[in-house]
Design an enzyme around this catalytic site. Structure first.
Site, mmCIF file in Angstrom:
data_model
loop_
_atom_site.group_PDB
_atom_site.id
_atom_site.type_symbol
_atom_site.label_atom_id
_atom_site.label_comp_id
_atom_site.label_asym_id
_atom_site.label_seq_id
_atom_site.Cartn_x
_atom_site.Cartn_y
_atom_site.Cartn_z
ATOM 1 N N ASP A 1 11.617 2.810 5.278
ATOM 2 C CA ASP A 1 11.260 1.912 5.276
ATOM 3 C C ASP A 1 12.559 0.329 5.932
ATOM 4 O OD1 ASP A 1 8.599 -0.118 3.679
ATOM 5 O OD2 ASP A 1 10.400 -1.044 4.492
ATOM 6 N N LEU B 1 2.576 3.771 7.659
ATOM 7 C CA LEU B 1 2.019 2.242 6.876
ATOM 8 C C LEU B 1 2.976 1.143 8.030
ATOM 9 C CD1 LEU B 1 1.145 4.561 5.124
ATOM 10 C CD2 LEU B 1 0.217 2.018 3.660
ATOM 11 N N TYR C 1 -1.877 -9.623 17.811
ATOM 12 C CA TYR C 1 -1.150 -8.560 16.573
ATOM 13 C C TYR C 1 -2.798 -7.778 16.971
ATOM 14 C CZ TYR C 1 -1.603 -6.944 11.704
ATOM 15 O OH TYR C 1 -1.756 -5.578 11.053
ATOM 16 N N ILE D 1 0.939 -1.538 0.160
ATOM 17 C CA ILE D 1 0.003 -0.011 0.141
ATOM 18 C C ILE D 1 0.410 1.329 -0.356
ATOM 19 C CG2 ILE D 1 -1.708 1.278 1.168
ATOM 20 C CD1 ILE D 1 -2.810 -1.308 2.016
#
Ligand code: UDP
Length: 339
Positions: free
Chosen positions: A31, A76, A149, A12
């Protein structure tokens, strides 16, 4: 506008990166490339307004440096996917809880604002007709990885909300429901790329359980503009929004539609849960979003239907090189989830 996207090399995140670059933003992707890839950023890397920092949200100094001077942050970066959650519970917990706190701290220090990507998993096994943002969360055994989670993502949201209420950090929370599309990998268990990959290679489609569990898949190109609209609407601050698909479909029906649409020779085979999932994982029977809140604020209306989703994902899988090799690897990963 200087935007930082944590997890921007992921499925995404990379679509969001492309979308914002097209609008003229400067975008920095942060990232650790654990599940994301530079391949996802092939187009973005040609753009002079793009920069990439390889780093983990667990590294406080690195994330502070990356976020300093930003106007906004989309967070994200997260440990996602059945396989990762089951096999690396500690990494998942740390990334999803400590990592998010580090990002919030950095956003506060920078005077920036945040959109937090959360998940429909927070509703747990509430199988109501339509989950709205204040629906009850029904979680199973705290020691089962799926609920761990779900709990971690709930804590994330609580952290974000508290940074807003105590420190005034502008934070918007989005709960994503089974977002699918090109670049999503089946490596971590996601059903749509898994089944389409299997159909394309003529191997049996692995439908877990009785296949009557349902989901509402949303298409990434419907979701990404909504993320940006929500981030840009001041009325969203301090709030959570569902973003999900409009069409409820069972996994069995999905598999059959995939076979038919792709004119595949594959069979659809039902795999008992005991074989599909490692101990400690539990499936969810149903998950249906109520998108009314996002619809009212930003006019969110998911448009892409299952047949188009199948075409786009199959086209993407076909277009990428080494399809066979990758599918072999994915099949290997899938088997390693099975016990
Ligand atoms: N699933 C399946 N075959 C696969 C992968 C997943 O039948 O190869 C099922 C899974 O058990 C679940 C649904 O598809 O019921 C969606 O799984 P996914 O991991 O994509 O999303 P989530 O369970 O998080 O909604």
């Amino acid at each position: 506008m200087r935007t930082v996207i944590t997890g921007g090399a992921g499925f995404i995140g990379s679509h969001l990166t492309d979308y914002l670059l097209k609008r003229g933003d400067s975008v920095t992707v942060f990232d650790d490339l654990s599940t994301g890839t530079l391949e996802n950023l092939t187009e973005a890397r040609k753009n002079p307004n793009f920069s990439f920092i390889e780093g983990t949200v667990l590294d406080k100094a690195a994330i502070h440096d990356a976020i300093a001077g930003s106007d906004r942050v989309f967070h994200l970066a997260a440990a996602v996917g059945v396989q990762l959650i089951v096999e690396q519970p500690l990494t998942s917990l740390r990334t999803n809880i400590h990592g998010t706190e580090n990002v919030l701290d950095a956003v506060k220090a920078a005077g920036s604002k945040l959109l937090l990507a959360s998940t429909s998993e927070v509703y747990g096994k509430n199988s109501s007709d339509a989950l709205h943002e204040e629906s009850d969360r029904i979680l199973g055994d705290a020691l089962k990885s799926r609920w761990t989670y779900a709990a971690a993502k709930g804590i994330d949201e609580a952290f974000a909300h508290a940074y807003w209420s105590e420190y005034g950090v502008p934070v918007t929370i989005v709960r994503l429901f089974n977002t699918v599309g090109p670049r999503q990998t089946g490596r971590y268990g996601m059903v749509v790329p898994n089944l389409i990959g299997q159909a394309l290679t003529g191997t049996p489609l692995t439908v877990f359980g009785d296949g009557q569990q349902t989901r509402c898949f949303s298409y990434v190109a419907d979701v990404v503009p909504a993320l940006v609209k929500l981030a840009e609407d001041e009325r969203s601050v301090g709030q959570a929004y569902n973003l999900g698909g409009a069409q409820e479909i069972s996994i069995f029906e999905l598999a059959n539609q995939i076979v038919e649409r792709l004119e595949s020779e594959s069979l659809v085979s039902l795999i008992p849960y005991e074989q599909a999932y490692a101990a400690g994982y539990e499936d969810m029977r149903r998950r249906v979003p109520d998108n009314t809140k996002a619809n009212k604020l930003i006019g969110f209306e998911p448009e892409t239907r299952i047949p188009q989703i199948i075409d786009f994902v199959a086209g993407d899988l076909r277009a990428r090189n080494g399809l066979e090799d990758r599918l072999m690897q994915q099949a290997g990963s899938l088997l390693s989830v099975a016990v």
